[in-house]
Scaffold this active site. Structure first.
Site, mmCIF file in Angstrom:
data_model
loop_
_atom_site.group_PDB
_atom_site.id
_atom_site.type_symbol
_atom_site.label_atom_id
_atom_site.label_comp_id
_atom_site.label_asym_id
_atom_site.label_seq_id
_atom_site.Cartn_x
_atom_site.Cartn_y
_atom_site.Cartn_z
ATOM 1 N N ASP A 168 2.698 3.561 -1.294
ATOM 2 C CA ASP A 168 2.804 2.114 -1.146
ATOM 3 C C ASP A 168 4.184 1.849 -0.537
ATOM 4 O O ASP A 168 5.068 2.719 -0.532
ATOM 5 C CB ASP A 168 2.628 1.387 -2.488
ATOM 6 C CG ASP A 168 2.265 -0.091 -2.279
ATOM 7 O OD1 ASP A 168 2.454 -0.619 -1.162
ATOM 8 O OD2 ASP A 168 1.790 -0.729 -3.247
HETATM 9 C C1 BGC Z 1 1.408 -3.764 -1.437
HETATM 10 C C2 BGC Z 1 0.327 -3.051 -0.643
HETATM 11 C C3 BGC Z 1 0.436 -3.412 0.815
HETATM 12 C C4 BGC Z 1 1.841 -3.049 1.304
HETATM 13 C C5 BGC Z 1 2.062 -3.342 2.780
HETATM 14 C C6 BGC Z 1 2.782 -3.566 -0.837
HETATM 15 O O1 BGC Z 1 3.707 -4.403 -1.437
HETATM 16 O O2 BGC Z 1 1.402 -3.325 -2.771
HETATM 17 O O3 BGC Z 1 -0.937 -3.399 -1.147
HETATM 18 O O4 BGC Z 1 -0.548 -2.741 1.555
HETATM 19 O O5 BGC Z 1 2.779 -3.808 0.548
HETATM 20 O O6 BGC Z 1 2.044 -4.706 3.019
#
Ligand code: BGC
Length: 717
Positions: free
Chosen positions: A258
């Protein structure tokens, strides 16, 4: 003749399986030959972000960058390469699709598949190889800020939908990145909390949809979650990534972190992470950049490990961006709008219709549409992925278009949604207070109208990534508005638009007509208006339980939310959602699987094909569903199983199958659901294996976890 056809089929299938093996083997050989041509530096370039949403390729070898974008609500607008500001494109507005819990409320895997196809086609049009979707963490706790993105509290429903949305996305040669692996069930402290989950609860509740999305959906990418699981960051969790995902489930694809969820170089590299994304600081200083090169040179990470990561990335590229069949894609087409409409219209849940006020009758000459949510759009707001929607039909727009020719329609705001996710609690103070002026205007309008449609609920600021809600209460002083309007107009329809459970106790007691809608995408207003008018007969069912009070819910009852210090010990174990409420005999506000229709259904002749089964057999249950009302409609028939005598605690019942059946008035259909006996097993921690104990099981047929209409006993030998 039958025998000959069967033989031909077997030979054909065997032939296609061996052809598939051959082509996979050929692909592997091709990938190995490419890896041989790469320098260590080039390999390592591929293992970390080179911009906010991409990682590098190797131009000299014709390997492109890997480009990602957020779902799950649709393909996010183009942002600048190195920061989150809009790139100000004019060609990137997309279809806004219903949120995760709305898709789940359709209880229709076909809808999840179509959702995926739209996401895949639009990703192609935007030249994105990876969609960071679907997201399907278990809805463990009703306040979780991302409940609206996720599907359900039930692992079976979750799995059925996850598999189909992955298949839909990947049918377009776009990689689905399933997220967030695993046990990321609260937003508060999400990037520091250590969730303690016993292996049984992991295997039975938190992992099944990921397993299904990998084994049945063949998902190409898994996003590791922010939190720690049982003491180790999910991005460097050997148990989760190596042992379970890659070895047990045979995952061939890529584990992506993530954004800013990587914490170490060596531990992450050796314990299963393949690509580091979203970290801060200069790209060449990220954990999987120069520090990884140094670790390889120091012998702490082997070249074989690096090659395995590169090989996985190339494998996914050959199935997506480097695939010969890569389609061009399309964006916000009428076909996509139709799918957005279909999902939205199947997702709306009729919670109460005591006086049959709905569907609204043609004699109605004046409608007061009240509430900020009637004119609010939900594609954007708060933190987290949103969509620059090509268009979004609000509730007011939809009601005007469906009723405007025969009734006069007026609008009053009713309440002020004075809350922003970016503000502090202090700055948001007072957001829950009613606004008496707005209420007075609403009362005047409601008094003068045949019907009042009150659009309340939350919005994308109030339910947001990075935050959990603080209470179950309806925000913005909405209850006061509901009380005031329904006191002056008995024909008040309460429409709640939100993505997670709320406290509707008072509304349930004092209002007769309650409809639940969601953040329901570009076509939300049209779908809602068609439900109100009866053009669509509501068929949505709740994908999670609405508790009477927060204290009733397992995480609160066991005092495990948000955790002590930074540890959230999931002491409720497998008793998540209705498994908890039903086992503990706690009456919910609205149960899992619940939802009404404008017609009625009967269920008859529930039977199993045998009375006793061996452990490797499949149970075939049959029943007849009949539409005994006067309008076309769909019922979601749910098959639960209970294991009354077992060597370990088992939930009162567990969902093991369901079917959404569409029927004309008077029409009856015999439906079959199959359940493998193996799927009745619990995860036996003492044996570290699934265990379907011999004995008696009860098959229960119903249309919510609290409304079982027929039961059949079977035995497992
Ligand atoms: C989220 C993800 C997301 C990523 C990119 C993170 O903060 O948990 O679900 O895909 O950001 O935007």
């Amino acid at each position: 003749m039958k025998y000959t056809i069967a033989c031909v089929m077997v030979l054909f299938l065997a032939g296609s399986v061996s052809a598939q093996h051959k082509s996979e083997a050929a692909l592997k050989a091709k990938i190995n030959s490419i890896i041989k041509k790469m320098t260590l530096e080039e390999k390592i370039e591929m293992l970390h972000g080179n911009a906010l949403f991409s990682s590098a390729g190797v131009p000299r070898l014709g390997i492109p960058e890997l480009t990602c974008d957020d779902g799950p609500l649709g393909v996010r607008e183009e942002i600048k390469r190195f920061d989150w500001a809009s790139a100000n494109w004019t060609t990137d507005s997309a279809m806004f699709l219903p949120n995760g819990s709305a898709i789940a409320a359709t209880w229709n895997p076909v809808m999840a598949h179509q959702y995926g196809v739209v996401i895949g086609e639009e990703a192609n049009a935007r030249k994105k190889n990876v969609m960071l979707a679907p997201a399907f963490n278990i809805c463990r706790m009703p306040l979780c800020g991302r409940t609206y993105e996720y599907y359900s509290e039930d692992p079976y429903l979750n799995s059925q939908l996850a598999v189909q949305s992955v298949k839909g996305i990947q049918s377009q040669h776009v990689a689905a990145c399933i997220k967030h692996f695993a046990a990321n069930n609260q937003e508060l402290n999400r990037d520091s909390v250590n969730t303690i989950v016993d292996e049984r609860a992991l295997r039975e509740i938190y992992l099944p949809a990921f397993k299904a999305a990998v084994e049945q959906g063949n998902a190409y990418i898994v996003m590791s979650a922010y939190n720690k699981l049982n003491g180790y960051w999910c991005s460097e969790n050997d148990f989760l990534l190596n042992k379970v995902l890659k070895n047990e489930w045979g995952f061939k694809g890529v584990v992506m972190s993530d954004w800013a969820g990587t914490h170490h170089t060596v531990a992450a590299a050796n314990n299963g992470l393949d690509i580091e994304m979203g970290s801060s600081g200069p790209y060449d200083q990220w954990y999987f950049a120069k520090p990884l090169l140094a670790a390889v040179k120091a012998g702490k990470v082997s070249v074989k490990t690096i090659d395995d990561k590169v090989s996985r990335i190339l494998w996914l590229m050959y199935h997506t961006s480097m695939s010969a069949q890569h389609p061009k894609g399309s964006i916000a087409t009428p076909e996509h709008a139709k799918i957005a409409y279909d999902i939205a219209s199947e997702s709306i849940v009729l919670l109460k219709n005591d006086n049959h006020l709905l569907p609204l009758k043609n004699v109605i000459k004046s409608i007061a549409v009240i509430g900020d949510n009637a004119v609010r759009t939900f594609a954007l707001g708060g933190y987290g992925a949103g969509v620059k929607a090509r268009y979004e039909v609000t509730a007011l727009d939809g009601i005007k278009s469906r009723f405007g020719k025969t009734a006069s329609i007026s609008f009053a705001q009713g309440y002020r949604a004075n809350y922003l996710a970016s503000r502090t609690d202090e700055q948001n103070r007072g957001y829950d207070q009613p606004d008496q002026n707005l209420i007075d205007n609403a009362i005047a309008l409601a008094k003068a109208s045949d019907v009042a449609i009150l659009c309340i609920g939350s919005n994308r600021e109030y339910e947001s990534e990075g935050h959990d809600r603080k209470s179950l209460e309806l925000p913005f002083g909405e209850q006061a508005l509901v009380n005031a309007v329904s006191a002056v107009n008995p024909n008040t329809v309460i429409v709640v638009m939100a993505g997670a459970p709320y406290d509707l106790n008072e509304i349930k007691k004092s209002n007769h007509t309650v409809v639940w809608s969601w953040f329901n995408g570009s076509e939300a207003g049209n779908a809602l208006a068609d439900v109100l008018k009866g053009i669509i007969n509501p068929s949505g069912k709740l994908p999670f339980t609405f508790p009477v009070s927060l204290h009733d819910s397992p995480a609160f009852n066991m005092d495990t939310y948000p955790g002590k210090g930074l540890t959230a010990d999931y002491k409720e174990g497998i008793l998540v959602g209705y498994r908890w409420y039903d086992t503990k005999n706690i009456e919910p506000e609205f149960p899992f699987g619940y939802g009404l229709s404008y017609t009625d259904f009967s269920f008859n002749n529930f039977s199993a094909d045998k009375s006793s089964y061996k452990k490797d057999e499949t149970i075939r249950v049959k029943f007849t569903v009949k539409n005994i009302g006067s309008s076309y409609g769909a019922e979601v028939v749910q098959l639960y199983v209970s294991d009354p005598v077992c060597s370990v605690l088992r939930p009162e019942k567990e969902l093991k199958g369901f079917k959404k059946v569409f029927l004309k008035p008077g029409e009856a259909r015999t439906v079959e659901i199959q359940v493998k006996v193996a799927d009745l097993a619990f995860y036996d921690e003492s044996k570290k294996a699934w265990n379907a104990e011999a004995g008696e099981y009860i098959l229960e047929l119903g249309n919510s976890s609290r409304h079982i209409v027929q039961k059949v006993k079977i035995a497992v030998k």
